[in-house]
Design an enzyme around this catalytic site. Sequence first.
Site, PDB file in Angstrom:
ATOM      1  N   GLY A   1       2.659  -1.087   4.415  1.00  0.00           N
ATOM      2  CA  GLY A   1       2.599   0.087   4.066  1.00  0.00           C
ATOM      3  C   GLY A   1       4.048   0.538   3.830  1.00  0.00           C
ATOM      4  O   GLY A   1       4.761   0.109   2.807  1.00  0.00           O
ATOM      5  N   GLY A   2       4.750   1.333   4.901  1.00  0.00           N
ATOM      6  CA  GLY A   2       6.280   1.789   4.937  1.00  0.00           C
ATOM      7  C   GLY A   2       7.277   0.928   4.152  1.00  0.00           C
ATOM      8  O   GLY A   2       7.831   1.103   3.541  1.00  0.00           O
TER       9      GLY A   2
ATOM     10  N   GLY B   1       2.074   2.476  10.810  1.00  0.00           N
ATOM     11  CA  GLY B   1       2.947   3.276  10.663  1.00  0.00           C
ATOM     12  C   GLY B   1       3.633   3.718  12.037  1.00  0.00           C
ATOM     13  O   GLY B   1       4.428   4.721  12.262  1.00  0.00           O
TER      14      GLY B   1
ATOM     15  N   ASN C   1       0.874  -1.121   0.209  1.00  0.00           N
ATOM     16  CA  ASN C   1      -0.033   0.168   0.023  1.00  0.00           C
ATOM     17  C   ASN C   1       0.946   1.098  -0.058  1.00  0.00           C
ATOM     18  O   ASN C   1       1.465   1.350   0.963  1.00  0.00           O
ATOM     19  CB  ASN C   1      -1.028  -0.031   1.074  1.00  0.00           C
ATOM     20  CG  ASN C   1      -1.782   1.294   1.255  1.00  0.00           C
ATOM     21  OD1 ASN C   1      -1.825   1.968   0.274  1.00  0.00           O
ATOM     22  ND2 ASN C   1      -2.416   1.415   2.541  1.00  0.00           N
ATOM     23  N   TRP C   2       1.020   1.729  -1.168  1.00  0.00           N
ATOM     24  CA  TRP C   2       1.893   2.960  -1.251  1.00  0.00           C
ATOM     25  C   TRP C   2       1.201   4.435  -0.687  1.00  0.00           C
ATOM     26  O   TRP C   2       2.005   5.220  -0.575  1.00  0.00           O
ATOM     27  CB  TRP C   2       2.412   3.161  -2.589  1.00  0.00           C
ATOM     28  CG  TRP C   2       3.396   2.088  -3.152  1.00  0.00           C
ATOM     29  CD1 TRP C   2       4.048   1.277  -2.607  1.00  0.00           C
ATOM     30  CD2 TRP C   2       3.860   2.027  -4.718  1.00  0.00           C
ATOM     31  NE1 TRP C   2       4.912   0.543  -3.468  1.00  0.00           N
ATOM     32  CE2 TRP C   2       5.067   0.975  -4.523  1.00  0.00           C
ATOM     33  CE3 TRP C   2       3.748   2.517  -5.674  1.00  0.00           C
ATOM     34  CZ2 TRP C   2       5.632   0.467  -5.551  1.00  0.00           C
ATOM     35  CZ3 TRP C   2       4.369   2.116  -6.696  1.00  0.00           C
ATOM     36  CH2 TRP C   2       5.554   1.317  -6.660  1.00  0.00           C
ATOM     37  N   LYS C   3       0.085   4.106  -0.488  1.00  0.00           N
ATOM     38  CA  LYS C   3      -0.493   5.450   0.000  1.00  0.00           C
ATOM     39  C   LYS C   3      -0.119   6.649  -1.089  1.00  0.00           C
ATOM     40  O   LYS C   3      -0.158   6.486  -2.259  1.00  0.00           O
ATOM     41  CB  LYS C   3       0.023   5.891   1.378  1.00  0.00           C
ATOM     42  CG  LYS C   3      -0.423   4.447   2.479  1.00  0.00           C
ATOM     43  CD  LYS C   3      -0.073   4.679   3.913  1.00  0.00           C
ATOM     44  CE  LYS C   3      -0.290   3.361   4.744  1.00  0.00           C
ATOM     45  NZ  LYS C   3      -0.241   3.659   6.135  1.00  0.00           N
TER      46      LYS C   3
ATOM     47  N   SER D   1       2.942  -1.794  10.592  1.00  0.00           N
ATOM     48  CA  SER D   1       4.396  -2.043  10.898  1.00  0.00           C
ATOM     49  C   SER D   1       4.651  -3.513  10.428  1.00  0.00           C
ATOM     50  O   SER D   1       5.908  -3.904  11.270  1.00  0.00           O
ATOM     51  CB  SER D   1       4.502  -1.655  12.247  1.00  0.00           C
ATOM     52  OG  SER D   1       4.146  -0.278  12.396  1.00  0.00           O
TER      53      SER D   1
ATOM     54  N   GLU E   1      -7.160   4.944   7.279  1.00  0.00           N
ATOM     55  CA  GLU E   1      -7.069   6.568   7.123  1.00  0.00           C
ATOM     56  C   GLU E   1      -8.384   7.026   6.425  1.00  0.00           C
ATOM     57  O   GLU E   1      -8.289   8.121   6.728  1.00  0.00           O
ATOM     58  CB  GLU E   1      -5.626   6.498   6.307  1.00  0.00           C
ATOM     59  CG  GLU E   1      -4.454   6.315   7.190  1.00  0.00           C
ATOM     60  CD  GLU E   1      -3.160   5.672   6.379  1.00  0.00           C
ATOM     61  OE1 GLU E   1      -3.149   5.856   5.171  1.00  0.00           O
ATOM     62  OE2 GLU E   1      -2.277   5.231   7.093  1.00  0.00           O
TER      63      GLU E   1
ATOM     64  N   HIS F   1      -9.908   1.523   4.044  1.00  0.00           N
ATOM     65  CA  HIS F   1      -8.478   1.598   5.112  1.00  0.00           C
ATOM     66  C   HIS F   1      -8.908   2.469   6.193  1.00  0.00           C
ATOM     67  O   HIS F   1      -9.742   3.568   5.826  1.00  0.00           O
ATOM     68  CB  HIS F   1      -7.468   2.139   4.050  1.00  0.00           C
ATOM     69  CG  HIS F   1      -5.957   2.145   4.829  1.00  0.00           C
ATOM     70  ND1 HIS F   1      -5.481   3.121   5.545  1.00  0.00           N
ATOM     71  CD2 HIS F   1      -5.076   1.030   4.651  1.00  0.00           C
ATOM     72  CE1 HIS F   1      -4.574   2.926   5.959  1.00  0.00           C
ATOM     73  NE2 HIS F   1      -4.079   1.596   5.536  1.00  0.00           N
TER      74      HIS F   1
ATOM     75  N   GLU G   1      -6.099  -4.433  10.121  1.00  0.00           N
ATOM     76  CA  GLU G   1      -5.057  -3.546  10.668  1.00  0.00           C
ATOM     77  C   GLU G   1      -5.317  -2.636  11.828  1.00  0.00           C
ATOM     78  O   GLU G   1      -6.224  -1.869  11.904  1.00  0.00           O
ATOM     79  CB  GLU G   1      -4.779  -2.618   9.514  1.00  0.00           C
ATOM     80  CG  GLU G   1      -4.475  -3.201   8.144  1.00  0.00           C
ATOM     81  CD  GLU G   1      -3.895  -2.033   7.024  1.00  0.00           C
ATOM     82  OE1 GLU G   1      -2.767  -2.490   6.721  1.00  0.00           O
ATOM     83  OE2 GLU G   1      -4.806  -1.131   6.546  1.00  0.00           O
TER      84      GLU G   1
HETATM   85  P1  PGA Z   1       2.435   0.439   7.686  1.00  0.00           P
HETATM   86  O1  PGA Z   1       1.046   0.754   7.028  1.00  0.00           O
HETATM   87  O2  PGA Z   1       3.139  -1.064   7.216  1.00  0.00           O
HETATM   88  O3  PGA Z   1       3.269   1.533   7.170  1.00  0.00           O
HETATM   89  O4  PGA Z   1       2.244   0.437   9.286  1.00  0.00           O
HETATM   90  C1  PGA Z   1       0.027  -0.386   6.507  1.00  0.00           C
HETATM   91  C2  PGA Z   1      -1.082   0.034   5.955  1.00  0.00           C
HETATM   92  O5  PGA Z   1      -1.618   1.096   6.450  1.00  0.00           O
HETATM   93  O6  PGA Z   1      -1.734  -0.503   5.067  1.00  0.00           O
END
Ligand code: PGA
Length: 255
Positions: free
Chosen positions: A233-234, A173, A8-10, A212, A97, A95, A167
Amino acid sequence: MNLVFVANWKMNHLPKDAEVFASKFATVFKSPAGADVGIAAPYTTMAALRTAMVGLPSVMIGAQNVHWLDSGAHTGEISAVMLKDLGASFALAGHSERRQFYGETDANVARRAKTAIKHGLKAIVCIGESKEQFEAGKTNDVVLSQLRGSLAGLNPEEVLKVIIGYEPVWAIGTGLAATKEDAAKVHAVIRQELRSLFGSNGQEIPVIYGGSTSPENIGSLLSCSDIHGALVGGASLDPFKFNSLIENGISGRKG
Ligand code: PGA
């Protein structure tokens, strides 16, 4: 059931960054058997990523959201028809966010997922509790209520095109992934509910973990049989890190 690893590159990576990612990823990624891999890119990067990934056709390209209508007066939104046209095979829905900052509700997530599926996309439906809910011991209640609401109106056939992303919001994050014990408990509860909602088809739906994940912790998480992969994500922004995460996840599963 295959393991599923989704980047997930956001709101990161321009088209030129996707090209660099793809050329580096191609030097290490071996399309491992037993694993499905996808990248949810920003809309503006999807076309470039698809072109850059032409040598790696097994890597699915997807979007981070999808509207429930095919077209119309919805400024700023994107439809499943448009995503299919870009070569997408999946879209995220709900998601945290989106839920936290953009007012996404379970009811809308369910509509987004249903339309995505109608157009031949897989829907990665995301659920997860906040820090306060976790600390108050409300994880199961919150997650089950989001699960029911976000799958409302899907029939047992449609649900076979769903992947659940569990999640915990407090893990996203923050560098603080859930322990494998905590995650495994929630995944088991989700599985039980999927079975009770959709019968034997509920057994076929991958439930992946996000929050994470890293090349260092993924092996332990995937040693739990109820965790079927990761939404990353990251650690997915760097091609070598994402590939190590996939490889370590697969070895962790094999034990
Ligand atoms: P993260 O993000 O791996 O940076 O914690 C995961 C996500 O939001 O899908």
